[in-house]
Design a protein around this motif. Structure first.
Motif, PDB file in Angstrom:
ATOM      1  N   ALA A 156      11.546   3.179  -4.614  1.00  0.00           N
ATOM      2  CA  ALA A 156      12.701   2.301  -4.624  1.00  0.00           C
ATOM      3  C   ALA A 156      12.247   0.847  -4.557  1.00  0.00           C
ATOM      4  O   ALA A 156      11.136   0.560  -4.099  1.00  0.00           O
ATOM      5  N   PRO A 157      13.091  -0.073  -5.004  1.00  0.00           N
ATOM      6  CA  PRO A 157      12.738  -1.496  -4.905  1.00  0.00           C
ATOM      7  C   PRO A 157      12.385  -1.870  -3.464  1.00  0.00           C
ATOM      8  O   PRO A 157      13.003  -1.386  -2.517  1.00  0.00           O
ATOM      9  N   GLY A 158      11.373  -2.701  -3.319  1.00  0.00           N
ATOM     10  CA  GLY A 158      10.914  -3.108  -2.001  1.00  0.00           C
ATOM     11  C   GLY A 158       9.640  -2.404  -1.574  1.00  0.00           C
ATOM     12  O   GLY A 158       9.031  -2.759  -0.577  1.00  0.00           O
ATOM     13  N   ALA A 159       9.212  -1.397  -2.323  1.00  0.00           N
ATOM     14  CA  ALA A 159       8.024  -0.624  -1.958  1.00  0.00           C
ATOM     15  C   ALA A 159       6.814  -1.001  -2.809  1.00  0.00           C
ATOM     16  O   ALA A 159       5.843  -0.256  -2.856  1.00  0.00           O
ATOM     17  N   GLU A 160       6.862  -2.145  -3.446  1.00  0.00           N
ATOM     18  CA  GLU A 160       5.774  -2.556  -4.340  1.00  0.00           C
ATOM     19  C   GLU A 160       4.440  -2.671  -3.607  1.00  0.00           C
ATOM     20  O   GLU A 160       3.396  -2.317  -4.149  1.00  0.00           O
ATOM     21  N   ASP A 161       4.451  -3.171  -2.369  1.00  0.00           N
ATOM     22  CA  ASP A 161       3.208  -3.302  -1.602  1.00  0.00           C
ATOM     23  C   ASP A 161       2.570  -1.943  -1.326  1.00  0.00           C
ATOM     24  O   ASP A 161       1.353  -1.804  -1.333  1.00  0.00           O
ATOM     25  N   VAL A 162       3.405  -0.939  -1.088  1.00  0.00           N
ATOM     26  CA  VAL A 162       2.890   0.409  -0.848  1.00  0.00           C
ATOM     27  C   VAL A 162       2.256   0.943  -2.131  1.00  0.00           C
ATOM     28  O   VAL A 162       1.170   1.522  -2.110  1.00  0.00           O
ATOM     29  N   ALA A 163       2.925   0.734  -3.261  1.00  0.00           N
ATOM     30  CA  ALA A 163       2.385   1.187  -4.541  1.00  0.00           C
ATOM     31  C   ALA A 163       1.042   0.525  -4.825  1.00  0.00           C
ATOM     32  O   ALA A 163       0.103   1.176  -5.275  1.00  0.00           O
ATOM     33  N   THR A 164       0.931  -0.747  -4.529  1.00  0.00           N
ATOM     34  CA  THR A 164      -0.316  -1.465  -4.743  1.00  0.00           C
ATOM     35  C   THR A 164      -1.411  -0.938  -3.816  1.00  0.00           C
ATOM     36  O   THR A 164      -2.551  -0.738  -4.235  1.00  0.00           O
ATOM     37  N   ALA A 165      -1.071  -0.683  -2.556  1.00  0.00           N
ATOM     38  CA  ALA A 165      -2.055  -0.217  -1.585  1.00  0.00           C
ATOM     39  C   ALA A 165      -2.588   1.174  -1.937  1.00  0.00           C
ATOM     40  O   ALA A 165      -3.770   1.443  -1.793  1.00  0.00           O
ATOM     41  N   TYR A 166      -1.717   2.074  -2.420  1.00  0.00           N
ATOM     42  CA  TYR A 166      -2.146   3.429  -2.758  1.00  0.00           C
ATOM     43  C   TYR A 166      -2.789   3.502  -4.137  1.00  0.00           C
ATOM     44  O   TYR A 166      -3.547   4.420  -4.416  1.00  0.00           O
ATOM     45  N   GLY A 167      -2.463   2.560  -4.992  1.00  0.00           N
ATOM     46  CA  GLY A 167      -3.068   2.530  -6.319  1.00  0.00           C
ATOM     47  C   GLY A 167      -2.803   3.788  -7.118  1.00  0.00           C
ATOM     48  O   GLY A 167      -1.687   4.303  -7.136  1.00  0.00           O
ATOM     49  N   ARG A 168      -3.831   4.311  -7.754  1.00  0.00           N
ATOM     50  CA  ARG A 168      -3.678   5.467  -8.645  1.00  0.00           C
ATOM     51  C   ARG A 168      -3.413   6.761  -7.896  1.00  0.00           C
ATOM     52  O   ARG A 168      -3.042   7.762  -8.516  1.00  0.00           O
ATOM     53  N   LYS A 169      -3.570   6.802  -6.577  1.00  0.00           N
ATOM     54  CA  LYS A 169      -3.308   8.030  -5.810  1.00  0.00           C
ATOM     55  C   LYS A 169      -1.810   8.257  -5.608  1.00  0.00           C
ATOM     56  O   LYS A 169      -1.389   9.358  -5.286  1.00  0.00           O
ATOM     57  N   LEU A 170      -1.013   7.218  -5.802  1.00  0.00           N
ATOM     58  CA  LEU A 170       0.414   7.326  -5.506  1.00  0.00           C
ATOM     59  C   LEU A 170       1.146   8.223  -6.498  1.00  0.00           C
ATOM     60  O   LEU A 170       1.966   9.049  -6.107  1.00  0.00           O
ATOM     61  N   ARG A 171       0.885   8.093  -7.766  1.00  0.00           N
ATOM     62  CA  ARG A 171       1.591   8.886  -8.778  1.00  0.00           C
ATOM     63  C   ARG A 171       1.440  10.390  -8.528  1.00  0.00           C
ATOM     64  O   ARG A 171       2.436  11.107  -8.512  1.00  0.00           O
ATOM     65  N   PRO A 172       0.230  10.924  -8.281  1.00  0.00           N
ATOM     66  CA  PRO A 172       0.126  12.357  -7.983  1.00  0.00           C
ATOM     67  C   PRO A 172       0.895  12.764  -6.721  1.00  0.00           C
ATOM     68  O   PRO A 172       1.464  13.857  -6.663  1.00  0.00           O
ATOM     69  N   MET A 173       0.950  11.891  -5.708  1.00  0.00           N
ATOM     70  CA  MET A 173       1.711  12.221  -4.502  1.00  0.00           C
ATOM     71  C   MET A 173       3.200  12.334  -4.827  1.00  0.00           C
ATOM     72  O   MET A 173       3.870  13.243  -4.355  1.00  0.00           O
ATOM     73  N   LEU A 174       3.719  11.419  -5.632  1.00  0.00           N
ATOM     74  CA  LEU A 174       5.139  11.485  -6.015  1.00  0.00           C
ATOM     75  C   LEU A 174       5.411  12.734  -6.847  1.00  0.00           C
ATOM     76  O   LEU A 174       6.449  13.365  -6.696  1.00  0.00           O
ATOM     77  N   GLU A 175       4.498  13.082  -7.728  1.00  0.00           N
ATOM     78  CA  GLU A 175       4.688  14.265  -8.571  1.00  0.00           C
ATOM     79  C   GLU A 175       4.738  15.553  -7.759  1.00  0.00           C
ATOM     80  O   GLU A 175       5.474  16.464  -8.095  1.00  0.00           O
ATOM     81  N   THR A 176       3.973  15.632  -6.664  1.00  0.00           N
ATOM     82  CA  THR A 176       4.014  16.842  -5.832  1.00  0.00           C
ATOM     83  C   THR A 176       5.348  16.981  -5.110  1.00  0.00           C
ATOM     84  O   THR A 176       5.722  18.075  -4.710  1.00  0.00           O
ATOM     85  N   MET A 177       6.069  15.860  -4.957  1.00  0.00           N
ATOM     86  CA  MET A 177       7.382  15.908  -4.311  1.00  0.00           C
ATOM     87  C   MET A 177       8.448  16.431  -5.247  1.00  0.00           C
ATOM     88  O   MET A 177       9.551  16.728  -4.836  1.00  0.00           O
TER      89      MET A 177
END
Length: 56
Positions: A34-55
């Motif tokens: 959601a908007p406002g989570a850009e810093d989290v996306a930047t911190a997790y980098g390429r690991k974030l997309r697979p985590m979202l996909e498992t959800m």
């Protein structure tokens, strides 16, 4: 055991904590932060997309 919640306005990516709660939007073809989570996306980098996909 007592659970304590603290709300902060600082960047969640720069906060030392056991958990960070961010909003997730389900779109097609998957989930995005959601908007406002850009810093989290930047911190997790390429690991974030697979985590979202498992959800789902």
């Amino acid at each position: 055991m007592t659970t304590t919640y603290t709300l902060r306005t600082a960047s969640p990516a720069k906060t030392r904590t056991d958990a960070v709660v961010v909003g997730v939007l389900l779109d097609r073809p998957g989930a995005t932060l959601a908007p406002g989570a850009e810093d989290v996306a930047t911190a997790y980098g390429r690991k974030l997309r697979p985590m979202l996909e498992t959800m789902g």
